[in-house]
Scaffold this active site. Sequence first.
Site, mmCIF file in Angstrom:
data_model
loop_
_atom_site.group_PDB
_atom_site.id
_atom_site.type_symbol
_atom_site.label_atom_id
_atom_site.label_comp_id
_atom_site.label_asym_id
_atom_site.label_seq_id
_atom_site.Cartn_x
_atom_site.Cartn_y
_atom_site.Cartn_z
ATOM 1 N N ASP A 37 3.724 -19.696 -10.807
ATOM 2 C CA ASP A 37 3.585 -21.091 -10.353
ATOM 3 C C ASP A 37 2.497 -21.823 -11.118
ATOM 4 O OD1 ASP A 37 5.490 -21.305 -8.468
ATOM 5 O OD2 ASP A 37 4.160 -21.150 -6.731
ATOM 6 N N LYS A 58 6.278 -26.388 -9.993
ATOM 7 C CA LYS A 58 6.635 -27.810 -9.968
ATOM 8 C C LYS A 58 5.403 -28.552 -9.455
ATOM 9 C CE LYS A 58 8.468 -27.959 -5.322
ATOM 10 N NZ LYS A 58 7.178 -27.822 -4.750
ATOM 11 N N MET A 167 -3.548 -30.139 -0.248
ATOM 12 C CA MET A 167 -2.623 -31.135 -0.837
ATOM 13 C C MET A 167 -2.958 -32.557 -0.393
ATOM 14 S SD MET A 167 0.937 -29.024 -0.490
ATOM 15 C CE MET A 167 0.495 -28.130 0.979
#
Length: 268
Positions: A37, A58, A167
């Site tokens: 990742d 991603k 996040m």
Amino acid sequence: MTKSGKAYLIGAGPGDPRLLTLRAAEVLGQADVVLVDDLVHPGVLAHARTRRIIHVGKRSQRRSFPQELATHTLLAYVRGGSIVARVKGGDPFVFGRGGEEALALAEARLPFEIIPGVTAAVGAAAYAGIPLTHRGVAASVAFVTGHREAGATQRIDADADTIVVYMCQRTIRDIAHELLERGKSPMTCVALVRGASWPTQEVFTGYLDELATLDDEWYAALDPELPTIAIIGAVASYADQLAWQDARPIPIASLRVPRLRVVAGGRR
Ligand code: SAH
């Protein structure tokens, strides 16, 4: 006889490759394929003997490799008999979508093992000098996501003594507002930790109302490549005393001036 494959869902920790577990390093050395990742330090991959290293990350805006394709690739390699090291930042089961991949493996009756890693909340707290559950100050901690689906009305758990928001790069101001509206004191201590355990680590400390009114220009100029986590609660104030990295925390209050002027003193 065909070799039987196996998947290892591996947590690589928050950045510094020396935070990798011994088990993770061992499995990387045995893997036929490594699926990795974003946010995994290249030094982690130095443990791999194979050259088949596939980046399946991603970043939220690029969407180059959707989750379904990452899961599909993982399953295909395991079915084909490969030992697959699936390496994720932090811990695979904390906002890492490791659960989805493990479920897909379980449903396909393919063997797997989960190797935990130092999750960003724990790594950032350690590297910023913030004892998440300091005795007498905080008895509970919540790991919450700051990711907001467009149009979704989510509430974050505001009851824990310490709230760690993953996040939150683009949402932290709104989240700070939300917490103020829900009755959190404007003087609640906060720390923003960016790139914890990376050489470019930055720590900003201040109060909830300062977070809610972060300077637009500074906010917009944040480097999107440097992951950000927010630690909200009284324990965040310990960063000023317990910072053991060379750089001292930068006061959020000083960020009302354009960022470039404060960075020089803040970097190591
Ligand atoms: N599975 C990961 C989390 C993936 S979600 C884990 O357990 O840590 C990605 C978020 O993790 C980023 O948006 C950021 O909030 C946080 N993060 C990851 N690495 C970080 C780091 N080195 N410093 C600060 N935050 C980090």
